[in-house]
Scaffold this motif. Structure first.
Motif, PDB file in Angstrom:
ATOM      1  N   PHE A  14      10.346   2.462 -10.436  1.00 44.32           N
ATOM      2  CA  PHE A  14      10.766   1.083 -10.138  1.00 44.32           C
ATOM      3  C   PHE A  14      12.288   0.943 -10.070  1.00 44.32           C
ATOM      4  N   LEU A  15      12.993   1.918 -10.631  1.00 47.26           N
ATOM      5  CA  LEU A  15      14.454   1.917 -10.506  1.00 47.26           C
ATOM      6  C   LEU A  15      14.858   2.021  -9.033  1.00 47.26           C
TER       7      LEU A  15
ATOM      8  N   LEU B 236       6.851   9.553   1.363  1.00 45.67           N
ATOM      9  CA  LEU B 236       6.684   8.837   0.098  1.00 45.67           C
ATOM     10  C   LEU B 236       6.049   9.727  -0.969  1.00 45.67           C
ATOM     11  N   VAL B 237       5.088  10.548  -0.539  1.00 47.93           N
ATOM     12  CA  VAL B 237       4.452  11.464  -1.494  1.00 47.93           C
ATOM     13  C   VAL B 237       5.502  12.443  -2.042  1.00 47.93           C
ATOM     14  N   VAL B 238       6.315  12.979  -1.132  1.00 50.43           N
ATOM     15  CA  VAL B 238       7.313  13.968  -1.560  1.00 50.43           C
ATOM     16  C   VAL B 238       8.360  13.320  -2.470  1.00 50.43           C
ATOM     17  N   LEU B 239       8.773  12.100  -2.142  1.00 50.20           N
ATOM     18  CA  LEU B 239       9.724  11.409  -3.020  1.00 50.20           C
ATOM     19  C   LEU B 239       9.093  11.153  -4.391  1.00 50.20           C
ATOM     20  N   GLY B 240       7.814  10.767  -4.390  1.00 54.46           N
ATOM     21  CA  GLY B 240       7.101  10.567  -5.662  1.00 54.46           C
ATOM     22  C   GLY B 240       7.079  11.846  -6.484  1.00 54.46           C
ATOM     23  N   TRP B 241       6.872  12.989  -5.829  1.00 58.93           N
ATOM     24  CA  TRP B 241       6.903  14.277  -6.545  1.00 58.93           C
ATOM     25  C   TRP B 241       8.283  14.519  -7.158  1.00 58.93           C
ATOM     26  N   ALA B 242       9.312  14.264  -6.358  1.00 56.08           N
ATOM     27  CA  ALA B 242      10.672  14.522  -6.856  1.00 56.08           C
ATOM     28  C   ALA B 242      10.948  13.660  -8.106  1.00 56.08           C
ATOM     29  N   ILE B 243      10.570  12.381  -8.035  1.00 54.13           N
ATOM     30  CA  ILE B 243      10.795  11.502  -9.198  1.00 54.13           C
ATOM     31  C   ILE B 243       9.908  11.963 -10.366  1.00 54.13           C
ATOM     32  N   GLY B 244       8.673  12.360 -10.055  1.00 54.83           N
ATOM     33  CA  GLY B 244       7.741  12.831 -11.092  1.00 54.83           C
ATOM     34  C   GLY B 244       8.250  14.091 -11.776  1.00 54.83           C
TER      35      GLY B 244
ATOM     36  N   ILE C  90       0.841  -1.211   0.000  1.00 54.90           N
ATOM     37  CA  ILE C  90       0.000   0.000   0.000  1.00 54.90           C
ATOM     38  C   ILE C  90       0.873   1.258   0.000  1.00 54.90           C
ATOM     39  N   LEU C  91       1.925   1.247   0.801  1.00 56.76           N
ATOM     40  CA  LEU C  91       2.792   2.435   0.856  1.00 56.76           C
ATOM     41  C   LEU C  91       3.548   2.630  -0.466  1.00 56.76           C
ATOM     42  N   TRP C  92       3.990   1.529  -1.065  1.00 58.27           N
ATOM     43  CA  TRP C  92       4.679   1.649  -2.361  1.00 58.27           C
ATOM     44  C   TRP C  92       3.746   2.244  -3.412  1.00 58.27           C
ATOM     45  N   ASP C  93       2.483   1.825  -3.371  1.00 53.42           N
ATOM     46  CA  ASP C  93       1.527   2.356  -4.335  1.00 53.42           C
ATOM     47  C   ASP C  93       1.326   3.867  -4.153  1.00 53.42           C
ATOM     48  N   ILE C  94       1.424   4.315  -2.904  1.00 49.27           N
ATOM     49  CA  ILE C  94       1.303   5.763  -2.652  1.00 49.27           C
ATOM     50  C   ILE C  94       2.451   6.504  -3.348  1.00 49.27           C
ATOM     51  N   LEU C  95       3.661   5.963  -3.220  1.00 50.24           N
ATOM     52  CA  LEU C  95       4.823   6.575  -3.875  1.00 50.24           C
ATOM     53  C   LEU C  95       4.641   6.581  -5.396  1.00 50.24           C
ATOM     54  N   TYR C  96       4.205   5.446  -5.921  1.00 46.28           N
ATOM     55  CA  TYR C  96       4.061   5.305  -7.364  1.00 46.28           C
ATOM     56  C   TYR C  96       3.001   6.268  -7.915  1.00 46.28           C
TER      57      TYR C  96
ATOM     58  N   GLU D 206       8.460   8.739 -22.732  1.00 41.14           N
ATOM     59  CA  GLU D 206       7.254   8.580 -21.918  1.00 41.14           C
ATOM     60  C   GLU D 206       7.237   7.279 -21.115  1.00 41.14           C
ATOM     61  N   VAL D 207       8.004   6.288 -21.554  1.00 36.79           N
ATOM     62  CA  VAL D 207       8.061   5.024 -20.806  1.00 36.79           C
ATOM     63  C   VAL D 207       8.569   5.260 -19.378  1.00 36.79           C
ATOM     64  N   LEU D 208       9.331   6.342 -19.190  1.00 39.31           N
ATOM     65  CA  LEU D 208       9.846   6.655 -17.847  1.00 39.31           C
ATOM     66  C   LEU D 208       8.724   6.938 -16.858  1.00 39.31           C
ATOM     67  N   ALA D 209       7.582   7.425 -17.387  1.00 37.14           N
ATOM     68  CA  ALA D 209       6.455   7.742 -16.501  1.00 37.14           C
ATOM     69  C   ALA D 209       5.983   6.495 -15.763  1.00 37.14           C
TER      70      ALA D 209
END
Lengths: 263, 238
Positions: free
Chosen positions: A178-179, A147-155, A64-70, A170-173
């Motif tokens: 996952f890297l 996790l949200v903030v890390l997701g933003w940084a990667i986004g 569940i937490l990983w999905d939040i990041l993703y 676009e495949v990077l999206a």
């Protein structure tokens, strides 16, 4: 920053989700499948003789937490792609909209998307597997925030790469987050990694969150050091991603790529 | 708008070469040139989505580079090559852009433009189901939302049938007369350019080869029509 312009972009994407069943499904479909697969894996593992204590909570909580990041990362990168796919990007950037307002709107949208998806998975995990996601109590707040903030940084980095390299990036999206997964210690502790990967994991905010999550589930507390590391690293990640985004945006304007990406 | 010594280089290629011109209130300025002449690059520079290598652009007396937000809130753009989100209805798309341009009161402005562009019966339709001509008119409605003082139109009638194209040209002239809006217009339709534009800039290889009113250019290059003048200028026969 003009709030009305941020709200305008949010409104545009909410209209999209209101009408598109495929996009709504995208929010629910993968989390649901993940939950079913991982959920039954945990049920099976928990039934094995000598099963690890808390294995179900470790795996379901991690999923569940990983999905939040993703979702947080996708809230930014997929939203940018939506503008490219609909040939709307140029319309946006010939308006008074600032790049920072664009990012702010995408961040707000990512919160909407991940909250919706998380609400579904948390509820289903409770109904199907009697897994109480809120057993982590108030620790959930710093975990989720990080996790949200890390997701933003990667986004933001993904968005910059898409602007720079166009749709071929676009495949990077879907792939860039996952890297980070192998060194984020999502489903196993950092200690099982070889030494050099443990060194890398020290500098991944998510690794500290997932280590913290396991500590909370197993011992009801978390070493403050993990949370401090996660917050400090995330501060650096977000600052770095914004610097990179603005650098790329300037370069995109110099090279005339906005029109090529946006048309 | 004052454009001074505007130059854009991409490596060895000079796409826009030392272009200088003025655009006056209420003027319709046509930019002509063969493919690759630098028309689109010039419009991108004027809309601040491309950074010039040299030169300055002043709009409403302000430096575009320093006052982007203030200037872009008073100009707008439409192109045959840009679209609108296809999953939204016509009205929803206009609502989004009205908010983006901080248009108030938006519902009245949207209703007015839908009627003006004869797409009021399409307001509840999904944009993706519209014909290309209808989408062009929606893009024009978007471009008029903020009552722009300068409107940039890149081949706006490319996908319109002759009837709607004619109505669009009439509308632009009417808006110019009523509001003093200036228009920068590109098209490969010479008849349209001759009929619509007060002044023309001929671009070739990024440079302004000639400029003037359609009549003055016809006289200067001894062409019966603007198309003949255009062919003479771009082929270097003039």
């Amino acid at each position: 920053m003009a709030l009305s312009r941020i709200v305008a972009l949010l409104q545009r994407h909410l209209y999209l989700y209101k009408r598109s069943l495929a996009r709504l499904m995208e929010i629910f479909y993968w989390p649901l499948l993940d939950l079913l697969v991982w959920g039954y894996v945990t049920v099976y593992l928990a039934q094995m003789p000598g099963a690890l204590p808390f294995v179900a909570a470790f795996l379901l909580g991690a999923m569940i937490l990983w999905d939040i990041l993703y979702r947080s990362q996708q809230g930014i990168s997929i939203s940018l792609l939506e503008e490219i796919w609909s040939r709307n990007l140029l319309n946006l950037f010939v308006s008074p909209l600032r790049p920072g307002e664009f990012l702010a709107a995408m961040m707000a949208l990512s919160i909407f998307k991940l909250s919706t998806a998380a609400a579904v998975t948390v509820t289903l995990a409770w109904l199907i597997y009697s897994f109480d996601f809120f057993m982590m109590g108030l620790y959930l707040v710093p975990f989720v925030v990080n996790l949200v903030v890390l997701g933003w940084a990667i986004g933001i980095v993904t968005a910059a790469l898409i602007l720079r390299y166009g749709q071929k990036a676009e495949v990077l999206a879907w792939g860039l987050t996952f890297l980070f997964q192998p060194v984020s210690a999502v489903f196993y502790p950092v200690s099982v990694l070889p030494g050099w990967l443990q060194e890398i994991a020290r500098y991944i905010p998510a690794a500290h969150v997932f280590e913290g999550m396991r500590e909370v589930i197993a011992h009801g507390r978390v070493a403050e050091e993990h949370l401090l590391w996660a917050f400090a690293l995330n501060g650096a990640y977000v600052a770095g991603s914004l610097i990179y985004f603005y650098h790329v945006f300037r370069s995109v304007r110099e090279r005339g790529l906005l029109l090529r990406v946006g048309e | 708008m004052e454009v001074r010594g505007l130059t854009k280089r991409f490596g060895d290629l000079t796409a826009v070469d030392d272009v200088t011109f003025d655009l006056f209130p209420g003027e319709i300025l046509g930019i002509l040139g063969p493919n690759g002449a630098g028309k689109t690059t010039l419009i991108q520079l004027l809309l601040h989505v491309l950074t010039p290598t040299a030169g300055r652009i002043y709009v409403f007396g302000l430096d575009l580079d320093r006052h982007r937000e203030a200037i872009l809130s008073r100009v707008n753009f439409s192109s045959a090559y840009v679209s609108m989100p296809s999953s939204l209805t016509v009205r929803e798309n206009l609502q989004v852009f009205a908010r983006l341009y901080q248009v108030s009161p938006a519902p009245e402005r949207i209703a007015h433009l839908l009627k003006l562009l004869e797409i009021d019966d399409l307001a509840a339709k999904i944009t993706g189901t519209l014909s290309s001509g209808q989408i062009t008119r929606l893009c024009l409605a978007k471009a008029l939302l903020n009552e722009p003082r300068i409107l940039f139109l890149d081949e706006p009638t490319a996908s319109l049938d002759p009837d709607i194209a004619d109505k669009t040209r009439r509308l632009l002239r009417r808006l110019r007369d009523e509001t003093g809006m200036a228009v920068v217009y590109t098209s490969h339709n010479m008849k349209e350019m001759e009929e619509l534009c007060d002044r023309l800039l001929f671009l070739s290889k990024g440079r302004v080869l000639a400029s003037g009113t359609p009549t003055a250019l016809r006289d200067r290059f001894r062409g019966g029509t603007l198309e003949e003048v255009y062919l003479k200028v771009v082929r270097g026969e003039a």
